[in-house]
Design a protein around this motif. Structure first.
Motif, short mmCIF file in Angstrom:
data_model
loop_
_atom_site.label_atom_id
_atom_site.label_comp_id
_atom_site.label_asym_id
_atom_site.label_seq_id
_atom_site.Cartn_x
_atom_site.Cartn_y
_atom_site.Cartn_z
N THR A 1 24.31 -5.76 -87.14
CA THR A 1 23.08 -6.54 -87.29
C THR A 1 22.27 -6.48 -86.01
O THR A 1 22.81 -6.30 -84.92
N ASP A 2 20.95 -6.66 -86.16
CA ASP A 2 20.09 -6.75 -84.99
C ASP A 2 19.83 -8.22 -84.68
O ASP A 2 20.42 -9.11 -85.30
N ALA A 3 18.94 -8.48 -83.74
CA ALA A 3 18.64 -9.86 -83.32
C ALA A 3 18.04 -10.70 -84.44
O ALA A 3 18.09 -11.92 -84.39
N GLU A 4 17.48 -10.05 -85.46
CA GLU A 4 16.89 -10.77 -86.59
C GLU A 4 17.94 -11.16 -87.62
O GLU A 4 17.68 -11.99 -88.48
N GLY A 5 19.10 -10.49 -87.61
CA GLY A 5 20.17 -10.87 -88.52
C GLY A 5 20.60 -9.88 -89.57
O GLY A 5 21.77 -9.85 -89.92
N PRO A 6 19.72 -9.03 -90.12
CA PRO A 6 20.18 -8.14 -91.18
C PRO A 6 20.90 -6.89 -90.63
O PRO A 6 20.71 -6.51 -89.48
N ILE A 7 21.70 -6.27 -91.50
CA ILE A 7 22.31 -4.98 -91.17
C ILE A 7 21.18 -3.98 -91.00
O ILE A 7 20.30 -3.87 -91.86
N VAL A 8 21.20 -3.23 -89.90
CA VAL A 8 20.10 -2.34 -89.56
C VAL A 8 20.21 -0.98 -90.26
O VAL A 8 19.22 -0.41 -90.66
N HIS A 9 21.41 -0.47 -90.42
CA HIS A 9 21.60 0.87 -90.98
C HIS A 9 22.50 0.82 -92.22
O HIS A 9 23.65 1.25 -92.17
N PRO A 10 21.98 0.33 -93.35
CA PRO A 10 22.81 0.27 -94.56
C PRO A 10 23.36 1.65 -94.92
O PRO A 10 22.64 2.66 -94.85
N GLY A 11 24.65 1.71 -95.24
CA GLY A 11 25.27 2.96 -95.66
C GLY A 11 25.64 3.91 -94.54
O GLY A 11 26.19 4.98 -94.82
N ASP A 12 25.38 3.57 -93.28
CA ASP A 12 25.64 4.48 -92.15
C ASP A 12 26.73 3.89 -91.26
O ASP A 12 26.46 3.07 -90.38
N LEU A 13 27.98 4.32 -91.48
CA LEU A 13 29.13 3.79 -90.73
C LEU A 13 29.00 4.03 -89.23
O LEU A 13 29.28 3.14 -88.43
N LEU B 1 29.46 -2.28 -81.60
CA LEU B 1 30.00 -2.18 -80.23
C LEU B 1 28.96 -2.63 -79.21
O LEU B 1 29.29 -3.31 -78.23
N ALA B 2 27.69 -2.26 -79.42
CA ALA B 2 26.63 -2.71 -78.51
C ALA B 2 26.54 -4.23 -78.51
O ALA B 2 26.41 -4.86 -77.44
N ASN B 3 26.60 -4.84 -79.69
CA ASN B 3 26.54 -6.30 -79.79
C ASN B 3 27.73 -6.94 -79.08
O ASN B 3 27.58 -7.93 -78.35
N LEU B 4 28.91 -6.39 -79.29
CA LEU B 4 30.11 -6.91 -78.65
C LEU B 4 29.99 -6.82 -77.13
O LEU B 4 30.28 -7.78 -76.41
#
Length: 133
Positions: free
Chosen positions: A37-49, A57-60
């Protein structure tokens, strides 16, 4: 904190992880599950593992840095994926993501396949621990 990888000769050589990490001193940072997810909350890249893993990892690591830590102070990660076969198939690209985020540091890790996440678009979630100086 001093952190040292523990990889006993009697176990299979680890590839992309350490069998254990020994820390001496420091403060423990417990890391909540992070996904793509980005700062807005939704998953940014649906379907892209791969892209979701990169962002998770960036968020962590953003949490680690906010607490005053570095990537090499992460001692344990749990990776949860919706499709283990897809993860295996993307190992080369995921390895490049890992090198960009963590360099040559490999904490103790585990990978677990799960049937779903709270966010239905999520393909991966990562949590763990860091030991900070």
């Amino acid at each position: 904190a001093m952190i040292r990888s523990i990889n006993p000769a009697g176990l299979a050589p680890p590839v992309g992880f350490a069998h254990g990490c020994l820390s001496e001193g420091g403060r423990v940072l417990w890391l909540a599950g992070q996904n793509g997810t980005d700062a807005e909350g939704p998953i940014v890249h649906p379907g892209d593992l791969v892209s979701q893993t990169d962002l998770a990892l960036a968020n962590l690591l953003e949490v680690v840095r906010e607490a005053g830590g570095r990537p090499d102070q992460v001692v344990k990660l749990h990776l949860y994926v919706r499709d283990v076969a897809a993860y295996r198939g993307a190992r080369r690209d995921l390895g490049q993501v890992w090198k960009r985020r963590f360099g040559r540091h490999y904490p103790a890790m585990m990978l677990l396949g799960v049937s779903c996440f709270f966010d239905e678009e999520a393909l991966v979630e990562v949590d763990g621990y860091a030991v900070l100086s």
